[in-house]
Design a protein around this motif. Sequence first.
Motif, PDB file in Angstrom:
ATOM      1  N   PRO A  25       0.331  -1.962  12.837  1.00 59.93           N
ATOM      2  CA  PRO A  25       0.833  -2.380  13.117  1.00 59.93           C
ATOM      3  C   PRO A  25       1.797  -1.872  14.021  1.00 59.93           C
ATOM      4  CG  PRO A  25      -0.754  -3.773  14.008  1.00 59.93           C
ATOM      5  CD  PRO A  25      -0.493  -3.590  12.185  1.00 59.93           C
ATOM      6  N   VAL A  26       2.563  -2.648  13.428  1.00 62.36           N
ATOM      7  CA  VAL A  26       4.443  -2.874  13.647  1.00 62.36           C
ATOM      8  C   VAL A  26       5.030  -1.777  13.670  1.00 62.36           C
ATOM      9  CG1 VAL A  26       5.975  -4.916  13.213  1.00 62.36           C
ATOM     10  CG2 VAL A  26       3.650  -5.293  12.612  1.00 62.36           C
ATOM     11  N   ARG A  27       4.974  -0.818  12.906  1.00 63.41           N
ATOM     12  CA  ARG A  27       5.354   0.014  12.704  1.00 63.41           C
ATOM     13  C   ARG A  27       5.985   0.825  13.617  1.00 63.41           C
ATOM     14  NH1 ARG A  27       2.927   4.097   8.178  1.00 63.41           N
ATOM     15  NH2 ARG A  27       3.381   2.246   6.723  1.00 63.41           N
ATOM     16  N   TYR A  28       7.390   1.522  14.270  1.00 62.90           N
ATOM     17  CA  TYR A  28       7.344   2.579  15.151  1.00 62.90           C
ATOM     18  C   TYR A  28       6.867   3.413  14.659  1.00 62.90           C
ATOM     19  CZ  TYR A  28      11.083  -0.477  17.235  1.00 62.90           C
ATOM     20  OH  TYR A  28      11.616  -2.443  17.985  1.00 62.90           O
ATOM     21  N   SER A  29       6.128   4.292  16.085  1.00 61.93           N
ATOM     22  CA  SER A  29       6.067   5.198  16.192  1.00 61.93           C
ATOM     23  C   SER A  29       7.424   6.516  15.687  1.00 61.93           C
ATOM     24  CB  SER A  29       4.785   6.448  17.134  1.00 61.93           C
ATOM     25  OG  SER A  29       5.444   6.064  17.919  1.00 61.93           O
ATOM     26  N   ARG A  30       7.118   7.485  15.059  1.00 70.55           N
ATOM     27  CA  ARG A  30       7.792   9.059  15.298  1.00 70.55           C
ATOM     28  C   ARG A  30       8.687   8.724  16.550  1.00 70.55           C
ATOM     29  NH1 ARG A  30       5.487  10.894  10.631  1.00 70.55           N
ATOM     30  NH2 ARG A  30       6.676  11.380   9.028  1.00 70.55           N
ATOM     31  N   ALA A  31       7.171   9.298  17.409  1.00 73.27           N
ATOM     32  CA  ALA A  31       8.268   9.886  19.375  1.00 73.27           C
ATOM     33  C   ALA A  31       8.973   8.609  19.821  1.00 73.27           C
ATOM     34  CB  ALA A  31       6.862   9.918  19.664  1.00 73.27           C
ATOM     35  N   TRP A  32       7.601   6.996  19.434  1.00 73.84           N
ATOM     36  CA  TRP A  32       9.383   5.922  20.040  1.00 73.84           C
ATOM     37  C   TRP A  32      10.558   6.078  19.466  1.00 73.84           C
ATOM     38  CZ3 TRP A  32      10.010   3.085  24.140  1.00 73.84           C
ATOM     39  CH2 TRP A  32      10.386   1.936  23.782  1.00 73.84           C
ATOM     40  N   MET A  33      10.562   6.775  17.998  1.00 77.16           N
ATOM     41  CA  MET A  33      11.660   6.452  16.915  1.00 77.16           C
ATOM     42  C   MET A  33      13.318   7.128  17.282  1.00 77.16           C
ATOM     43  SD  MET A  33      13.091   4.022  14.974  1.00 77.16           S
ATOM     44  CE  MET A  33      12.122   3.694  13.816  1.00 77.16           C
ATOM     45  N   ARG A  34      12.137   8.326  18.045  1.00 75.38           N
ATOM     46  CA  ARG A  34      13.350   9.412  18.140  1.00 75.38           C
ATOM     47  C   ARG A  34      13.429   9.357  19.855  1.00 75.38           C
ATOM     48  NH1 ARG A  34      13.219  13.656  15.417  1.00 75.38           N
ATOM     49  NH2 ARG A  34      11.451  14.671  14.130  1.00 75.38           N
ATOM     50  N   GLN A  35      12.789   8.566  21.125  1.00 68.04           N
ATOM     51  CA  GLN A  35      13.517   7.824  21.553  1.00 68.04           C
ATOM     52  C   GLN A  35      14.086   6.661  21.903  1.00 68.04           C
ATOM     53  OE1 GLN A  35       9.809   7.870  24.923  1.00 68.04           O
ATOM     54  NE2 GLN A  35      11.074   6.168  25.930  1.00 68.04           N
ATOM     55  N   LEU A  36      14.061   5.867  21.239  1.00 67.05           N
ATOM     56  CA  LEU A  36      15.441   4.593  20.626  1.00 67.05           C
ATOM     57  C   LEU A  36      16.359   5.597  20.667  1.00 67.05           C
ATOM     58  CD1 LEU A  36      13.135   2.041  18.816  1.00 67.05           C
ATOM     59  CD2 LEU A  36      13.731   1.934  21.153  1.00 67.05           C
ATOM     60  N   TYR A  75      20.524  -5.293  23.151  1.00 74.67           N
ATOM     61  CA  TYR A  75      19.176  -5.337  22.320  1.00 74.67           C
ATOM     62  C   TYR A  75      19.423  -4.596  21.046  1.00 74.67           C
ATOM     63  CZ  TYR A  75      14.547  -6.564  21.929  1.00 74.67           C
ATOM     64  OH  TYR A  75      13.242  -6.357  21.182  1.00 74.67           O
ATOM     65  N   ILE A  76      19.727  -5.351  19.542  1.00 77.24           N
ATOM     66  CA  ILE A  76      18.784  -5.688  18.531  1.00 77.24           C
ATOM     67  C   ILE A  76      17.410  -4.360  18.391  1.00 77.24           C
ATOM     68  CG2 ILE A  76      18.822  -5.147  16.331  1.00 77.24           C
ATOM     69  CD1 ILE A  76      20.901  -7.291  16.878  1.00 77.24           C
ATOM     70  N   GLN A  77      17.361  -3.301  18.478  1.00 76.24           N
ATOM     71  CA  GLN A  77      15.486  -2.553  18.262  1.00 76.24           C
ATOM     72  C   GLN A  77      15.392  -3.092  16.786  1.00 76.24           C
ATOM     73  OE1 GLN A  77      13.277  -1.438  19.675  1.00 76.24           O
ATOM     74  NE2 GLN A  77      14.672  -1.173  21.892  1.00 76.24           N
ATOM     75  N   THR A  78      16.271  -2.662  15.774  1.00 79.35           N
ATOM     76  CA  THR A  78      16.206  -2.998  14.993  1.00 79.35           C
ATOM     77  C   THR A  78      16.791  -3.074  13.790  1.00 79.35           C
ATOM     78  OG1 THR A  78      14.266  -2.434  13.245  1.00 79.35           O
ATOM     79  CG2 THR A  78      15.238  -0.384  14.318  1.00 79.35           C
ATOM     80  N   ILE A  79      16.749  -3.963  12.365  1.00 76.73           N
ATOM     81  CA  ILE A  79      17.649  -3.298  10.923  1.00 76.73           C
ATOM     82  C   ILE A  79      16.816  -3.187  10.097  1.00 76.73           C
ATOM     83  CG2 ILE A  79      19.384  -4.758  10.175  1.00 76.73           C
ATOM     84  CD1 ILE A  79      21.153  -5.264  12.413  1.00 76.73           C
ATOM     85  N   GLU A  80      17.006  -2.446   9.395  1.00 74.73           N
ATOM     86  CA  GLU A  80      15.925  -1.897   7.962  1.00 74.73           C
ATOM     87  C   GLU A  80      17.103  -1.549   7.153  1.00 74.73           C
ATOM     88  OE1 GLU A  80      12.160  -0.048   9.262  1.00 74.73           O
ATOM     89  OE2 GLU A  80      13.237  -0.204  11.102  1.00 74.73           O
ATOM     90  N   VAL A  81      16.863  -2.318   5.977  1.00 74.17           N
ATOM     91  CA  VAL A  81      17.756  -2.212   4.559  1.00 74.17           C
ATOM     92  C   VAL A  81      16.440  -1.813   3.965  1.00 74.17           C
ATOM     93  CG1 VAL A  81      18.844  -3.038   3.019  1.00 74.17           C
ATOM     94  CG2 VAL A  81      19.697  -3.351   5.020  1.00 74.17           C
ATOM     95  N   HIS A  82      16.374  -0.683   2.541  1.00 78.18           N
ATOM     96  CA  HIS A  82      15.924   0.365   1.534  1.00 78.18           C
ATOM     97  C   HIS A  82      15.604  -1.282   1.051  1.00 78.18           C
ATOM     98  CE1 HIS A  82      14.162   2.271  -1.101  1.00 78.18           C
ATOM     99  NE2 HIS A  82      14.346   3.090  -0.783  1.00 78.18           N
ATOM    100  N   PRO A  83      14.677  -1.326  -0.436  1.00 73.61           N
ATOM    101  CA  PRO A  83      14.330  -3.083  -0.711  1.00 73.61           C
ATOM    102  C   PRO A  83      14.713  -2.740  -1.865  1.00 73.61           C
ATOM    103  CG  PRO A  83      12.333  -1.554   0.419  1.00 73.61           C
ATOM    104  CD  PRO A  83      13.365  -0.467   0.386  1.00 73.61           C
ATOM    105  N   GLU A  84      15.445  -1.469  -2.488  1.00 72.75           N
ATOM    106  CA  GLU A  84      16.216  -2.072  -3.849  1.00 72.75           C
ATOM    107  C   GLU A  84      17.165  -2.011  -3.028  1.00 72.75           C
ATOM    108  OE1 GLU A  84      15.675   1.911  -5.694  1.00 72.75           O
ATOM    109  OE2 GLU A  84      13.104   1.276  -6.003  1.00 72.75           O
ATOM    110  N   SER A  85      17.992  -2.156  -2.314  1.00 72.49           N
ATOM    111  CA  SER A  85      18.997  -1.853  -1.595  1.00 72.49           C
ATOM    112  C   SER A  85      19.378  -3.520  -1.123  1.00 72.49           C
ATOM    113  CB  SER A  85      19.911  -0.784  -0.611  1.00 72.49           C
ATOM    114  OG  SER A  85      19.798   0.391  -1.279  1.00 72.49           O
TER     115      SER A  85
END
Length: 158
Positions: A25-36, A75-85
């Motif tokens: 349940p931690v994943r952001y929804s598409r709608a929330w991500m678009r809003q951010l 405020y940093i909402q998120t930082i995400e890097v592809h597992p292979e990178s």
Amino acid sequence: MLYRLYQPADFAALYTLEELCFQPPVRYSRAWMRQLIANPNSATWIAEKNAGENKTMAGFAIVEWTTMPKGTVAYIQTIEVHPESRRRGIAAELLRRTEDSARAAGARSIWLHVDVENAAAIQLYRSRGYAQRGREEHYYARHRPAFVYAKPLGPPVR
Ligand SMILES: CC(C)(COP(=O)(O)OP(=O)(O)OC[C@H]1O[C@@H](n2cnc3c(N)ncnc32)[C@H](O)[C@@H]1OP(=O)(O)O)[C@@H](O)C(=O)NCCC(=O)NCCS
């Protein structure tokens, strides 16, 4: 690696990364991500690998800022890097750019929440000058605790 600001055509690839990096349940929804991303007081940085037909998104970061009576705070909402990178400095560069965007918006400090068990992210922030400022016991879904990390924003470091 190309670092650039988000464009609307990036959304599908960005959300694929969110699905790779976080499970419900931690994943952001598409709608929330678009809003951010749509918040005018925010910046979304993209790290892109290759060019043309072969380009792929290697990472992204979202930072937002709020102006309060005492000044502007980012405020940093998120930082995400592809597992292979991972472990190639991509998050560090995205972090540097989010801080630059926050500074340009007038922010004097920057903060974030991080899962207390997310050792990689905690080390990323600590190594870039962030200090633990608190702990929130029920911050994430299913009552998972978060640390609060923050740092003052001085002049840009190159
Ligand atoms: C946390 C995350 C963003 C790091 O991305 P990355 O591109 O691999 O990080 P970098 O290569 O830029 O590393 C920068 C610093 O972070 C720390 N770090 C990154 N990954 C680490 C790991 N697995 N273990 C220990 N330290 C780590 C190190 O201090 C590193 O500096 P160094 O390489 O000079 O030692 C990545 O692991 C990720 O996407 N995780 C899933 C999403 C997530 O949890 N995001 C954080 C939300 S708060």
